[in-house]
Every structure is written in structure tokens, then in C-alpha cells.
Design a protein around this motif. Structure first.
Motif, short mmCIF file in Angstrom:
data_model
loop_
_atom_site.label_atom_id
_atom_site.label_comp_id
_atom_site.label_asym_id
_atom_site.label_seq_id
_atom_site.Cartn_x
_atom_site.Cartn_y
_atom_site.Cartn_z
N GLY A 73 0.78 10.93 0.19
CA GLY A 73 0.76 10.97 1.84
C GLY A 73 2.07 10.68 2.29
N HIS A 74 2.06 10.50 3.58
CA HIS A 74 3.43 10.21 4.36
C HIS A 74 2.90 9.65 5.61
CE1 HIS A 74 7.44 10.28 5.27
NE2 HIS A 74 7.35 11.09 6.41
N LYS A 111 0.87 -1.15 -0.28
CA LYS A 111 -0.17 0.09 0.17
C LYS A 111 0.70 1.32 -0.03
CE LYS A 111 -4.23 -1.68 1.96
NZ LYS A 111 -4.16 -3.03 1.82
N MET A 112 0.44 2.29 -0.76
CA MET A 112 1.10 3.59 -0.56
C MET A 112 0.62 4.30 0.73
SD MET A 112 2.85 3.42 -3.32
CE MET A 112 3.46 5.21 -3.72
N ALA A 113 1.22 5.47 0.87
CA ALA A 113 0.90 6.29 2.09
C ALA A 113 -0.29 6.62 2.46
CB ALA A 113 1.72 7.42 2.43
N ASN A 114 -1.11 7.18 1.35
CA ASN A 114 -2.62 7.47 1.56
C ASN A 114 -3.58 6.23 1.61
OD1 ASN A 114 -2.25 10.00 0.97
ND2 ASN A 114 -2.69 10.11 -1.00
N ILE A 147 1.57 4.46 14.52
CA ILE A 147 2.03 5.24 13.14
C ILE A 147 1.53 6.71 13.05
CG2 ILE A 147 1.70 4.96 10.55
CD1 ILE A 147 1.18 1.93 10.78
N ALA A 148 2.23 7.49 12.65
CA ALA A 148 1.94 8.94 12.41
C ALA A 148 1.63 8.85 10.80
CB ALA A 148 3.11 10.06 12.77
N ALA A 149 0.44 9.49 10.35
CA ALA A 149 0.26 9.63 9.16
C ALA A 149 -0.51 10.80 8.73
CB ALA A 149 -0.53 8.39 8.79
N VAL A 150 -0.52 11.21 7.31
CA VAL A 150 -1.14 12.38 6.83
C VAL A 150 -1.54 11.81 5.29
CG1 VAL A 150 0.10 14.30 8.11
CG2 VAL A 150 0.84 13.65 6.03
N TYR A 151 -2.57 12.47 4.80
CA TYR A 151 -2.98 12.43 3.22
C TYR A 151 -2.19 13.51 2.67
CZ TYR A 151 -6.92 9.46 4.02
OH TYR A 151 -7.80 8.31 4.30
N LYS A 172 5.06 18.24 7.53
CA LYS A 172 4.76 19.75 7.11
C LYS A 172 3.58 19.95 8.18
CE LYS A 172 3.40 21.07 3.39
NZ LYS A 172 2.87 21.50 1.91
N ASP A 173 2.58 19.22 8.11
CA ASP A 173 1.23 19.62 8.78
C ASP A 173 1.18 18.48 10.02
OD1 ASP A 173 0.41 21.83 7.34
OD2 ASP A 173 -0.21 20.14 6.07
N GLU A 174 0.39 18.64 11.09
CA GLU A 174 0.58 17.91 12.25
C GLU A 174 -0.05 16.46 11.83
OE1 GLU A 174 -0.31 17.26 16.91
OE2 GLU A 174 -1.05 18.93 15.87
#
Length: 185
Positions: A122-123, A58-61, A113-117, A162-164
Motif C-alpha cells: 500500500g501507500h 510495519k509496512m504500509a498495508n 495520515i493518508a493511506a491506501v491498501y 493513484k486513488d483517493e
């Protein structure tokens, strides 16, 4: 909080992931980064802590979407909470938590896990056991993460994102699938 034995074991696993040269960013002839491997790093770490199936390929998103869907099954986890309104989590369930509880979970050896779209990608990063760091950028303490991306290493989440990000903890279960409240053993 200082990591317990399980938290130290999680730290060793994440250090080994960060040392993997295959996860270094790819660069073109001009030295510009063309490909990073945050999703692969989280997948490798997950496999090494015994959480296998759902994160692979899977990709980050897509990882973020999976974490969100799994977290909807349960209320946000609070350390040693007794006011769950269900029968408790099932093997490999994820719960959305705040940064402080993601840090606490990691220190107890629970994979978090920390995650963002983001578009196009995403990351994601694994929460690294240890003390929280003050983020001037976010005006509060934030967890430390094992970051693989433009820059690989152990750093405050404020440097990796970049963003929380949003945080998710995978609850620990024993061989019978019963919640133990313990991390890696």
C-alpha cells in the motif's frame, strides 16, 4: 486555513523527514525504482511527534490495518465535536476523518495520515499543514501530504496517490491522557 503554531511545528518535523537522504527511493542500474520508504517516513514522523509504539516496523498495508482497527473504536472526529458517545479518545487513538478534517487536524498540529491498501504494498503519507489544493482528478479539494515514495516532496494527495486515500487523525492528549483538542505544543 493557515497552520497555527503547533501546525507550523508539525510542518518543520515533516520537512526534516523529507530532507532525510536515507528515504530517497533506491534505483537499479537502469534507473528503475526498486524500493521506496513511505512506511519509514510515516514512522519517523510519528516518533518525532511523540507517537511511538504501534507503527514501528510495519509496512504500509499493516499501518493501514492498524489505523482502521483503531478508528473503529471511535466515531469519525469532527473538529471540536461535542457529540461523542463514549468517554473520549485514549492516548494515541486514531479516528477516520475526511480530507478536509485531516487538513484541519494537521493545521492544528495533530498528526494525520493518508493511506491506501494495494498489492503488493500500500501507500501511506503524512498530511502536511497548509492550504488544501483543488484536484481535477478527484473533482474536489484535497489535502497536501509529505510524500515519500516514487517521488519525495510536498504535494497534493492527488499526486501522491493513484486513488483517493482514506485519512486518519491521531487525537492530541495531554500528559494525563485527557483530550485537549490541541496539537503539538
Amino acid at each position: 486555513m493557515i497552520p497555527n503554531g503547533a501546525g507550523l511545528k508539525l510542518r518543520e518535523i515533516l520537512d526534516a523527514v523529507l530532507a532525510d537522504k536515507n528515504l530517497e527511493p533506491h534505483k537499479n542500474d537502469d534507473g528503475e525504482i526498486t524500493k521506496t520508504f513511505c512506511n519509514s517516513a510515516v514512522q519517523i514522523a510519528a516518533e518525532n511527534v511523540g507517537y511511538h509504539d504501534k507503527l514501528n516496523k510495519k509496512m504500509a498495508n499493516q499501518i493501514m490495518a492498524l489505523l482502521e482497527a483503531e478508528a473503529k473504536k471511535h466515531k469519525a472526529w469532527v473538529a471540536w465535536s461535542k457529540d461523542r458517545d463514549d468517554n473520549g479518545p485514549e492516548r494515541g487513538d486514531w479516528c477516520e476523518v475526511d480530507g478536509q478534517n485531516a487538513n484541519l487536524a494537521a493545521n492544528l498540529g495533530l498528526f494525520s495520515i493518508a493511506a491506501v491498501y494495494a498489492k503488493p504494498h500500500g501507500h501511506v503519507a503524512s498530511v502536511y499543514p497548509g492550504a488544501m489544493l483543488w484536484s481535477t482528478k478527484w473533482g474536489k479539494e484535497c489535502p497536501v501530504v509529505a510524500n515519500v515514495g516514487q517521488r519525495n516532496g510536498v504535494m497534493g494527495a492527488n499526486w501522491a496517490f493513484k486513488d483517493e486515500p482514506r485519512y486518519f487523525a491521531c487525537l492530541a492528549l495531554n500528559e494525563d491522557g485527557k483530550w485537549t483538542g490541541r496539537g503539538l505544543s
